[in-house]
Design a protein around this motif. Structure first.
Motif, short mmCIF file in Angstrom:
data_model
loop_
_atom_site.label_atom_id
_atom_site.label_comp_id
_atom_site.label_asym_id
_atom_site.label_seq_id
_atom_site.Cartn_x
_atom_site.Cartn_y
_atom_site.Cartn_z
N LEU A 219 27.29 24.50 87.52
CA LEU A 219 27.50 24.22 86.11
C LEU A 219 26.73 22.97 85.72
CD1 LEU A 219 30.99 24.20 84.38
CD2 LEU A 219 29.60 22.14 84.30
N VAL A 220 26.11 22.99 84.56
CA VAL A 220 25.45 21.79 84.05
C VAL A 220 26.05 21.47 82.69
CG1 VAL A 220 23.28 20.75 83.29
CG2 VAL A 220 23.29 22.26 85.28
N ARG A 324 13.79 24.70 75.72
CA ARG A 324 12.77 24.38 76.73
C ARG A 324 13.37 23.52 77.83
NH1 ARG A 324 7.56 22.15 73.77
NH2 ARG A 324 6.81 22.10 75.93
N GLY A 325 14.20 22.56 77.43
CA GLY A 325 14.86 21.71 78.42
C GLY A 325 15.82 22.51 79.29
N VAL A 326 16.60 23.39 78.67
CA VAL A 326 17.56 24.20 79.45
C VAL A 326 16.81 25.15 80.37
CG1 VAL A 326 19.40 25.92 79.26
CG2 VAL A 326 19.37 23.98 77.69
N ASP A 334 19.25 27.19 88.60
CA ASP A 334 19.95 28.47 88.43
C ASP A 334 21.46 28.29 88.20
OD1 ASP A 334 20.42 31.20 88.27
OD2 ASP A 334 20.58 31.45 90.45
N PRO A 335 21.86 27.49 87.22
CA PRO A 335 23.30 27.34 86.97
C PRO A 335 23.90 28.61 86.38
CG PRO A 335 22.04 26.25 85.25
CD PRO A 335 21.04 26.76 86.25
N GLU A 336 25.20 28.81 86.63
CA GLU A 336 25.90 29.93 85.99
C GLU A 336 26.04 29.66 84.50
OE1 GLU A 336 29.00 29.46 89.49
OE2 GLU A 336 29.82 30.68 87.87
N VAL A 337 26.29 28.39 84.19
CA VAL A 337 26.58 28.06 82.81
C VAL A 337 26.06 26.66 82.49
CG1 VAL A 337 28.93 27.27 83.37
CG2 VAL A 337 28.41 27.96 81.05
N VAL A 338 25.48 26.52 81.30
CA VAL A 338 25.10 25.21 80.78
C VAL A 338 25.99 24.95 79.57
CG1 VAL A 338 23.28 23.83 79.69
CG2 VAL A 338 22.72 25.36 81.60
N VAL A 339 26.75 23.87 79.62
CA VAL A 339 27.71 23.57 78.57
C VAL A 339 27.12 22.48 77.67
CG1 VAL A 339 30.06 22.86 78.02
CG2 VAL A 339 29.60 24.11 80.15
N LEU A 340 27.03 22.76 76.38
CA LEU A 340 26.54 21.76 75.43
C LEU A 340 27.73 20.98 74.90
CD1 LEU A 340 24.03 23.90 73.29
CD2 LEU A 340 23.60 22.64 75.42
N GLY A 341 27.62 19.64 74.98
CA GLY A 341 28.75 18.82 74.54
C GLY A 341 28.41 17.95 73.36
N GLY A 342 29.32 17.09 73.01
CA GLY A 342 29.13 16.07 71.98
C GLY A 342 28.78 16.67 70.63
N TYR A 343 27.77 16.08 69.98
CA TYR A 343 27.39 16.52 68.63
C TYR A 343 26.74 17.90 68.63
CZ TYR A 343 28.17 11.61 67.56
OH TYR A 343 28.72 10.37 67.42
N TYR A 344 26.35 18.39 69.80
CA TYR A 344 25.81 19.75 69.84
C TYR A 344 26.87 20.79 69.48
CZ TYR A 344 21.44 18.30 72.15
OH TYR A 344 20.23 17.73 72.46
N ASP A 367 16.87 38.14 83.16
CA ASP A 367 18.09 37.79 82.42
C ASP A 367 18.42 36.30 82.57
OD1 ASP A 367 20.27 38.30 80.80
OD2 ASP A 367 21.59 38.74 82.51
N ALA A 368 17.34 35.47 82.57
CA ALA A 368 17.48 34.01 82.67
C ALA A 368 18.32 33.58 83.87
CB ALA A 368 18.04 33.41 81.38
N GLY A 369 18.26 34.38 84.94
CA GLY A 369 19.02 34.03 86.14
C GLY A 369 20.52 34.08 85.91
N GLY A 370 20.93 34.80 84.87
CA GLY A 370 22.36 34.89 84.57
C GLY A 370 22.91 33.64 83.90
N CYS A 371 22.02 32.72 83.54
CA CYS A 371 22.48 31.45 82.96
C CYS A 371 23.00 31.66 81.53
CB CYS A 371 21.30 30.47 82.94
SG CYS A 371 21.68 28.92 82.13
N ARG A 372 24.25 31.26 81.32
CA ARG A 372 24.81 31.30 79.97
C ARG A 372 24.80 29.89 79.38
NH1 ARG A 372 30.34 33.44 81.80
NH2 ARG A 372 29.52 32.46 83.68
N VAL A 373 24.55 29.80 78.11
CA VAL A 373 24.59 28.49 77.43
C VAL A 373 25.70 28.58 76.39
CG1 VAL A 373 23.28 26.75 76.19
CG2 VAL A 373 22.10 28.32 77.73
N VAL A 374 26.64 27.66 76.48
CA VAL A 374 27.83 27.71 75.60
C VAL A 374 28.13 26.31 75.07
CG1 VAL A 374 28.83 29.63 76.93
CG2 VAL A 374 29.44 27.28 77.51
N ALA A 375 28.90 26.28 74.01
CA ALA A 375 29.38 24.99 73.47
C ALA A 375 30.67 24.61 74.18
CB ALA A 375 29.61 25.10 71.98
N SER A 376 30.83 23.33 74.44
CA SER A 376 32.06 22.85 75.09
C SER A 376 33.27 23.11 74.19
CB SER A 376 31.96 21.35 75.35
OG SER A 376 33.19 20.87 75.85
N THR A 377 34.39 23.38 74.83
CA THR A 377 35.64 23.55 74.09
C THR A 377 36.59 22.37 74.33
OG1 THR A 377 36.55 24.80 75.94
CG2 THR A 377 35.54 26.08 74.17
N LEU A 378 36.08 21.34 75.00
CA LEU A 378 36.98 20.24 75.39
C LEU A 378 37.13 19.15 74.34
CD1 LEU A 378 36.10 19.75 79.16
CD2 LEU A 378 38.06 20.92 78.15
#
Ligand SMILES: [Zn+2]
Length: 408
Positions: A219-220, A324-326, A334-344, A367-378
């Motif tokens: 996870l990133v 591009r960064g992700v 090859d993370p399973e998930v990249v979580v966007l936090g803060g103001y994102y 399929d981008a290595g299965g990498c999902r990009v999601v917004a944080s829920t925390l």
């Protein structure tokens, strides 16, 4: 409650009993309600050892018996759950305009979330005074609830070495600060460990333990504050690198002819996809007063919802740069998930389509290595919550609080 998939192995510790106590505690955290027989069957410890370890954990009030029993062939088994009611873990996050404090119990239930204002540009000693003040209040509250503080971890937006020294926090104006040592003095040696870590690292721990993708081994977490940083968890463990400086994705150069970054270079991810570029359409994070950011983001969201073409174009451009960064992260880790936090988080509905499109173009794996990009829920205090998670990780790794005397 889910914790990391990798854990202490008996060979890692000289003190076998302490290790086994931690193994049993982790098992109860992950599988409660469970019986002593369940623990023995899964951990390979014999039943007599498990009974003795559980008695110790009950003495320390880390585990308790419930009235529930499990129907088995033969006599019923008493079930065990986490207790931890006499304990608290504290996490603090230093941001450019505020300090947040979170306390949780041993099971990770949030006991309080407090904020106080703070000014970037304050000296380290003023910063220590601000953090010390909020921590003292939290300690006092926990004392009123008769809870023992297990530890404190402080999140800082900047480079923190593996010893916990803040080497460089550009947005705070701090350099080479022994924040942990200074805090220990300010708190008059409070009798619990104080750890200092990078904010993205601790937010990643919060996601791993409490987030919508809790338990993900790879996870990133990407901070979307004034700066952009990555907290990287691979194979279930936070990866800090040799000196602790991993994750500075914000200063990976995307375009040598790109806009200037406040680090002095050009075309960094932070300059092209940081919150400054979204709000100004150009990288000028230093020119934005932190107190205005929230208000300006609300305005951006309003305009985007209304279909304002200029706003949508700015968000799309920022999303492409972020993508591009992700993509670099996805190709490399090859993370399973990249979580966007803060103001994102509030901007995610408009950023994510462009991020996903870039991933599709730029990641070699299907399929981008299965990498999902999601917004944080925390929520906004993910790094503070991660501070508490780090304290709980220490307990899970074998740093157990001392035995409490039996109540006669
Ligand atoms: Zn830069």
């Amino acid at each position: 409650m889910i914790t990391s998939t990798t854990g202490p192995q008996p060979a890692d510790f000289a003190d076998v009993r302490a290790t086994n106590l931690a193994v049993v505690l982790r098992f109860v955290r992950e599988h409660a309600p469970c019986s002593r027989a369940d623990i023995a069957a899964t951990t390979g410890l014999n039943k007599a050892t498990v009974s003795s370890l559980v008695a110790d954990l009950i003495d320390r009030r880390l585990v308790r018996e419930t009235g529930l029993t499990e129907n088995r062939v033969g006599r019923p088994a008493t079930m065990l759950v986490l207790d931890g009611s006499p304990y608290a873990a504290i996490g603090v996050e230093i941001n450019v305009d505020h300090v947040s404090a979170v306390a949780t119990d041993l099971a990770g239930e949030r006991l309080l979330t407090w904020r106080r204002s703070f000014s970037a540009g304050d000296s380290v000693s003023q910063g220590v005074a601000s953090v010390g003040a909020i921590v003292r209040r939290v300690i006092n509250r926990m004392a009123k609830e008769e809870r023992q503080v297990l530890g404190l971890a402080v999140a800082v937006p900047g480079l923190v070495d593996v010893q916990g020294t803040v080497r460089l926090a550009p947005n705070l104006g701090w350099r080479d600060a022994d924040l942990g040592g200074d805090l220990a003095k300010a708190l008059r040696d409070p009798g619990f460990p104080i750890q200092v870590d990078n904010d993205a690292n601790l937010a990643a721990l919060a996601e791993q333990r409490f987030g919508a993708h809790a338990g993900a081994a790879d996870l990133v977490y990407l901070t979307g504050e004034i700066g952009v940083g990555a907290g990287i968890i691979l194979d279930g463990r936070l990866r800090r690198g040799g000196l602790g400086y991993s994750g500075e994705i914000g200063h990976v150069q995307l375009d040598p002819d790109g806009p200037p970054c406040h680090c002095g270079r050009r075309g960094c991810l932070e300059a092209m996809a940081g919150i400054g570029s979204v709000l100004r359409g150009a990288p000028a994070p230093a020119e934005i007063h932190p107190a205005e950011i929230q208000i300006e983001i609300e305005e951006v969201v309003r305009l985007a919802r209304a279909g304002d073409a200029g706003t949508l174009a700015t968000l799309s451009a920022a999303g492409r740069s972020l993508g591009r960064g992700v993509s670099i992260l996805a190709n490399l880790l090859d993370p399973e998930v990249v979580v966007l936090g803060g103001y994102y988080v509030p901007l995610a509905p408009w950023l994510l389509p462009a991020v996903h499109a870039e991933l599709g173009h730029r990641v070699l794996a299907p399929d981008a290595g299965g990498c999902r990009v999601v917004a944080s829920t925390l929520g906004q205090d993910a790094a503070a919550l991660g501070g508490a998670a780090r304290v709980l990780d220490s307990v899970d790794s074998g740093r157990l609080p001392g035995g409490l005397s039996r109540i006669p």
